[in-house]
Design a protein around this motif. Structure first.
Motif, PDB file in Angstrom:
ATOM      1  N   LEU A  27       0.830  -1.196   0.000  1.00  0.00           N
ATOM      2  CA  LEU A  27       0.000   0.000   0.000  1.00  0.00           C
ATOM      3  C   LEU A  27       0.869   1.252   0.000  1.00  0.00           C
ATOM      4  CD1 LEU A  27      -2.746   1.404   0.165  1.00  0.00           C
ATOM      5  CD2 LEU A  27      -2.626   1.168   2.651  1.00  0.00           C
ATOM      6  N   ARG A  28       1.903   1.240   0.787  1.00  0.00           N
ATOM      7  CA  ARG A  28       2.791   2.416   0.856  1.00  0.00           C
ATOM      8  C   ARG A  28       3.485   2.691  -0.472  1.00  0.00           C
ATOM      9  NH1 ARG A  28       4.616   1.380   6.734  1.00  0.00           N
ATOM     10  NH2 ARG A  28       3.260   2.851   7.788  1.00  0.00           N
ATOM     11  N   ALA A  29       3.722   1.671  -1.274  1.00  0.00           N
ATOM     12  CA  ALA A  29       4.357   1.876  -2.584  1.00  0.00           C
ATOM     13  C   ALA A  29       3.489   2.785  -3.447  1.00  0.00           C
ATOM     14  CB  ALA A  29       4.598   0.535  -3.269  1.00  0.00           C
ATOM     15  N   GLY A  30       2.182   2.605  -3.402  1.00  0.00           N
ATOM     16  CA  GLY A  30       1.282   3.475  -4.156  1.00  0.00           C
ATOM     17  C   GLY A  30       1.208   4.866  -3.567  1.00  0.00           C
ATOM     18  N   VAL A  31       1.239   4.967  -2.251  1.00  0.00           N
ATOM     19  CA  VAL A  31       1.171   6.260  -1.572  1.00  0.00           C
ATOM     20  C   VAL A  31       2.400   7.097  -1.894  1.00  0.00           C
ATOM     21  CG1 VAL A  31       1.153   7.367   0.702  1.00  0.00           C
ATOM     22  CG2 VAL A  31      -0.336   5.423   0.248  1.00  0.00           C
ATOM     23  N   LEU A  50      -2.366   5.889   5.802  1.00  0.00           N
ATOM     24  CA  LEU A  50      -3.566   5.721   6.616  1.00  0.00           C
ATOM     25  C   LEU A  50      -4.778   6.319   5.914  1.00  0.00           C
ATOM     26  CD1 LEU A  50      -4.956   4.790   9.190  1.00  0.00           C
ATOM     27  CD2 LEU A  50      -4.249   6.951  10.260  1.00  0.00           C
ATOM     28  N   ALA A  51      -4.610   7.491   5.315  1.00  0.00           N
ATOM     29  CA  ALA A  51      -5.723   8.123   4.605  1.00  0.00           C
ATOM     30  C   ALA A  51      -6.166   7.265   3.419  1.00  0.00           C
ATOM     31  CB  ALA A  51      -5.319   9.516   4.131  1.00  0.00           C
ATOM     32  N   ALA A  52      -5.206   6.800   2.634  1.00  0.00           N
ATOM     33  CA  ALA A  52      -5.540   5.977   1.464  1.00  0.00           C
ATOM     34  C   ALA A  52      -6.221   4.682   1.898  1.00  0.00           C
ATOM     35  CB  ALA A  52      -4.275   5.678   0.661  1.00  0.00           C
ATOM     36  N   TRP A  53      -5.667   4.038   2.904  1.00  0.00           N
ATOM     37  CA  TRP A  53      -6.245   2.785   3.390  1.00  0.00           C
ATOM     38  C   TRP A  53      -7.655   3.020   3.929  1.00  0.00           C
ATOM     39  CZ3 TRP A  53      -5.633   0.681   8.849  1.00  0.00           C
ATOM     40  CH2 TRP A  53      -6.229  -0.566   8.966  1.00  0.00           C
ATOM     41  N   SER A  54      -7.829   4.096   4.700  1.00  0.00           N
ATOM     42  CA  SER A  54      -9.134   4.388   5.285  1.00  0.00           C
ATOM     43  C   SER A  54     -10.193   4.597   4.211  1.00  0.00           C
ATOM     44  CB  SER A  54      -9.055   5.635   6.170  1.00  0.00           C
ATOM     45  OG  SER A  54      -8.188   5.423   7.253  1.00  0.00           O
ATOM     46  N   ILE A  55      -9.834   5.303   3.165  1.00  0.00           N
ATOM     47  CA  ILE A  55     -10.803   5.566   2.101  1.00  0.00           C
ATOM     48  C   ILE A  55     -11.141   4.282   1.349  1.00  0.00           C
ATOM     49  CG2 ILE A  55     -11.146   6.768  -0.100  1.00  0.00           C
ATOM     50  CD1 ILE A  55      -9.499   9.103   1.189  1.00  0.00           C
ATOM     51  N   ALA A  56     -10.130   3.520   0.950  1.00  0.00           N
ATOM     52  CA  ALA A  56     -10.385   2.273   0.212  1.00  0.00           C
ATOM     53  C   ALA A  56     -11.122   1.271   1.095  1.00  0.00           C
ATOM     54  CB  ALA A  56      -9.069   1.689  -0.302  1.00  0.00           C
ATOM     55  N   HIS A  57     -10.697   1.142   2.340  1.00  0.00           N
ATOM     56  CA  HIS A  57     -11.333   0.189   3.250  1.00  0.00           C
ATOM     57  C   HIS A  57     -12.779   0.609   3.553  1.00  0.00           C
ATOM     58  CE1 HIS A  57     -11.224  -3.056   6.220  1.00  0.00           C
ATOM     59  NE2 HIS A  57     -12.009  -2.273   6.939  1.00  0.00           N
TER      60      HIS A  57
END
Length: 186
Positions: free
Chosen positions: A126-130, A147-154
């Protein structure tokens, strides 16, 4: 054992995992029982305990497997954050039983080494995309961006699975996710 049950002997562990995923799809991870799992797999009620110890052991294995599969899906998306977000949602929809176990640490052994390593691989993917996000005028805070990216996708995946999104988002999860997640990267 009868001939219909003999196929389990060569790969009983994987047969039990497959039966567990099927059961979780039907009743959810909290309601899963080893006795029912044994019945589904056509083996003695002691067989699941022999392979996994207890229900927490079985769910720990499924969670680790899920995080590894998620890491693979995110890695296949490359370093494009939008593609990784869509891959995350697609994973949740296609691997719903894994997804429902992975984020319920009260159901499994969260300190299991295999699980912790699998979670680390998913987090790194996930961090690679961020890392491709623009810095927005300040040094990038990779942890907060992840965390923001994960929160939105999740959150999107969870709402999709619950059937809680408005009808206007459509009925194709990848396209709906792409439209929503595009706002994150633009």
């Amino acid at each position: 054992m009868t001939g219909t049950r003999a196929y389990h002997h060569g790969d009983l562990r994987n047969a039990l995992l497959a039966a567990a995923l099927e059961a979780i799809e039907e009743v959810g991870p909290a309601a899963l029982s080893l006795r029912d799992l044994a019945r589904r797999a056509g083996v003695s009620h002691a067989a699941p305990a022999h392979h996994f110890g207890d229900k927490a052991g079985l769910l720990t294995t499924l969670a680790a497997q899920g995080f590894d599969l998620l890491a693979q899906a995110l890695t296949a998306a490359g370093d494009d954050l939008l593609a990784a977000g869509v891959a995350y949602v697609d994973f949740a929809v296609r691997r719903r039983a894994h997804f429902e176990v992975m984020f319920r640490p009260e159901l499994y052994r969260a300190d299991d080494a295999e699980l912790v390593n699998a979670q680390g691989r998913a987090r790194a993917a996930l961090r690679a995309g961020v890392a491709t996000l623009p810095t927005r005028g300040a040094p990038a805070d990779a942890d907060r961006d992840a965390l923001a990216a994960w929160s939105i996708a999740h959150g999107f995946a969870t709402l999709w699975l619950a059937g809680a999104l408005p009808e206007r988002v459509g009925d194709e999860p990848r396209e709906a996710a792409r439209a929503v997640l595009r706002r994150l990267v633009t």
